[in-house]
Scaffold this active site. Structure first.
Site, PDB file in Angstrom:
ATOM      1  CG  HIS A 136      -0.292   0.433   2.499  1.00  0.00           C
ATOM      2  ND1 HIS A 136      -0.386   1.703   3.008  1.00  0.00           N
ATOM      3  CD2 HIS A 136       0.484  -0.262   3.374  1.00  0.00           C
ATOM      4  CE1 HIS A 136       0.278   1.769   4.151  1.00  0.00           C
ATOM      5  NE2 HIS A 136       0.818   0.602   4.393  1.00  0.00           N
ATOM      6  CB  CYS A 137       1.162   4.228  -1.823  1.00  0.00           C
ATOM      7  SG  CYS A 137      -0.377   4.477  -2.728  1.00  0.00           S
ATOM      8  CB  ALA A 138      -0.112   8.170   0.850  1.00  0.00           C
ATOM      9  CB  THR A 139      -4.374   7.306  -1.395  1.00  0.00           C
ATOM     10  OG1 THR A 139      -3.658   7.057  -2.610  1.00  0.00           O
ATOM     11  CG2 THR A 139      -3.988   8.684  -0.872  1.00  0.00           C
ATOM     12  NE  ARG A 140      -3.145   5.857  -5.804  1.00  0.00           N
ATOM     13  CZ  ARG A 140      -2.895   6.367  -6.976  1.00  0.00           C
ATOM     14  NH1 ARG A 140      -2.944   5.610  -8.036  1.00  0.00           N
ATOM     15  NH2 ARG A 140      -2.593   7.633  -7.118  1.00  0.00           N
TER      16      ARG A 140
END
Length: 625
Positions: free
Chosen positions: A25-29
């Protein structure tokens, strides 16, 4: 565990545990790698409360969650018994053609600004010399010509770097292989009298300046040579022996074998495309004008770039882009048509107005494709019709593009014949505008927009009254800029999830200084392990995400330094993160930083203050609680 039921539902809707290869995951997804991307139920996923959007891109099935993503990730990982490296199964098979196009895209993407900028310099010189404002025999012209030609002349060096990086080999060794092909010691052999050989093997020296295909072939082979050398050379000696042997092997093999082979492949492909165009300019124009935007949606348009550059290098003009330019103006026409149609619909009017200007002035139409055409699907056949007719006219006149440029009004001088160009793009623009105006929106969509517009006007009046009459400081909270730089609209951020507003309202900043400060008094709720994003909740309850760069999760924290910890109380103006702007750019990533209020739906309003140049501490957003 948080969001346990929701996590189970997501697992089910992406095809179940058996369909999941890995998850990061990243900051939003949530970024799933799936065995089969046709199984997930996208419609049902997007109906879930916390799911903002679903995107299938770059080999990942991305479920956009927003600021709750880390909680979802932790719960799903526990339920799967999975971590980033726990699975060795391969995901869904990708065709060789898709892999080739994806590799070409990855190699050319970092170079596009330099290629487009240099192309515009060449366009400027064309204007200056055509109108007698400058002679092509002056030293001034020679210096400016070097500015326009340099990146094209040294293209094997730049492609050696970007392609090696894309494949996972040492990018500077890749660049060194390209540089060897342009070194005076080698170029002096071109056209030399007598036999040229290497250790007794005959060599036919070829001019590789501005070439594309030879360096592609060479770097593909270098990738495997590099892997082999790392297996057989002791780790302690790899620092200098691996690149040394790579250069000793690859440079001779390139000039003896791979270079001539790549040159012949490029010529065959280019000649085949040109043969088709020569057989029927009209048909080729229709196909390119109507089809290029749809290829662009999937990134397949990059496959034409090597052919375009090959044509520019060998013939001085490229008919592919000479016809495809009509597609760009068809898209601009659609945006203009909807802009004129949406006089009362402020949101659509703002979107189409800004994207059409960007298209006309810069030739960048991705915001139109993703933000307008794919959203209002009645415009899709309009795009094909307008682009096809405009392309047919360009094809019939034999229009060629004589420099690598973005298709905008400033690049008009590089197209010949100019009359055919004007008629082709003008027709595409006019047809796109007229058809979009009369047929681009359904009656239901117009009615919905009218209702939204009425409600928006009413709400704005109430908000203005509240802002003017409120004396309670907590009702209106000001967020200051966390970064010094240039402010851009959120719609201009080159990431459809951010630019669509799915994550929250806000803006983008092009940083000038690699330092992030707190925009509010509040608490740090999230610091991502990769250090590229930070979440803060203000004392008044605004949830803020600062995402430093685009896709920079892939840097795994490189070039970032965090100065606070999760859970810390921070004050407005306190330093949070330092980052190396040039380092991030050198890896091929954008430093554009979205600053978002992620709980926009829970607030009365989020008002973005329009600035151009902003300093840390300038007010950029007003939040109405």
């Amino acid at each position: 565990m948080k969001f346990e039921k929701e996590a189970e539902e997501i697992i089910k809707l992406v095809g179940g545990k058996d369909n999941i290869v890995s998850l990061v995951h990243c900051a939003t997804r949530l970024r799933f790698k799936l065995k089969n991307t046709s199984i997930p139920n996208k419609a049902e996923l997007e109906k879930m409360k916390d799911v903002l959007s679903v995107v299938n891109s770059g080999g990942q099935y991305q479920v956009v969650i927003g600021n709750k993503v880390s909680d979802y990730f932790a719960t799903i990982i526990k339920k799967l018994g999975l971590n980033e490296s726990s699975s060795t199964e391969k995901g869904e098979k990708v065709s060789i053609i898709s892999m080739i196009f994806e590799t070409i895209s990855g190699a050319f993407s970092p170079l596009i600004p330099a290629l487009a900028g240099a192309g515009m310099v060449k366009a400027l010189l064309t204007v200056l010399t055509s109108f007698g404002l400058m002679s092509d025999t002056t030293s001034t012209y020679a210096i400016l010509s070097a500015a326009g030609n340099g990146v094209f002349y040294l293209l094997p060096v730049f492609l050696g770097i970007t392609l090696a990086k894309k494949l996972g080999a040492n990018m500077f060794v890749g660049g060194a292989i390209g540089a060897a092909l342009l070194d005076p010691s080698y170029t002096a052999l071109i056209g030399a009298e007598g036999i040229v050989d290497f250790l007794g093997v005959n060599v036919k020296p070829i001019d590789y300046a501005s070439s594309v295909f030879p360096i592609f072939v060479s770097i593909f082979i270098y990738y495997w040579v590099d892997k082999l050398l790392k297996k057989i050379i002791l780790k302690d000696l790899q620092l200098f022996l691996v690149p040394m042997f790579a250069l000793l092997i690859m440079v001779p093999l390139t000039v003896i074998l791979f270079g001539p082979f790549g040159t012949n492949v490029g010529n065959i492909i280019s000649n085949s495309v040109m043969w088709l165009i020569e057989r029927s300019n009209l048909l080729a124009g229709i196909v390119l004008g109507a089809g290029m935007p749809f290829l662009a949606i999937f990134g397949l348009h990059w496959g034409f770039t090597p052919i375009t550059l090959q044509n520019l290098n060998t013939t001085g003009g490229d008919p592919i882009e000479g016809a495809a330019v009509a597609a760009v103006f068809a898209q601009i026409g659609i945006a203009l048509g909807l802009f004129l149609k949406s006089k009362k619909h402020t949101q659509l009017r703002s979107l189409t107005g800004s994207t059409s200007i960007t298209g006309i002035l810069a030739g960048v139409t991705e915001p139109i494709i993703y933000g307008v055409i794919l959203k209002y699907r009645r415009t899709i056949p309009i795009l094909a019709i307008a682009g096809g007719i405009g392309g047919a006219i360009c094809g019939a006149f034999g229009v060629t593009c004589n420099a690598y440029v973005f298709h905008n009004i400033f690049s008009a001088p590089v197209y010949t014949p100019f009359l055919g160009y004007v008629l082709g793009v003008g027709t595409a623009l006019v047809i796109g505008t007229i058809l979009a105006y009369f047929f681009g929106l359904s009656d239901e969509e117009i009615k919905e927009m009218e209702e939204e517009s009425k409600n928006s006007v009413k709400e704005n009046m109430e908000k203005e009254l509240n802002l003017e009459g409120s004396k309670d400081e907590k009702e209106v909270e000001e967020l200051v800029s966390p970064i010094k730089g240039e402010q851009i609209n959120l719609s201009e951020v080159d990431d459809e999830v951010f630019s669509s507003g799915a994550v929250g309202a806000g803006l983008g900043i092009i940083p000038e200084v690699g330092e992030v400060i707190s925009p509010v008094n509040g608490t740090v709720t999230t610091i991502f392990p990769t250090k590229h994003a930070i979440g803060i909740v203000s004392e008044s309850g605004a949830e803020i995400l600062i995402h430093i760069g685009l896709n920079t999760v892939e840097l795994d924290g490189k070039y970032y330094e965090v100065h606070i910890n999760s859970g810390d109380k921070v004050v407005k103006g306190q330093k949070l993160v330092s980052f190396d702007i040039e380092g991030i750019k050198s890896e091929g990533y954008s430093t554009v930083t979205p600053v978002l209020v992620t709980n926009t739906s829970d607030l009365k309003d989020v008002i973005v203050i329009e600035n151009k140049s902003i300093n840390k501490g300038n007010t950029i957003i007003k939040v109405v609680h």
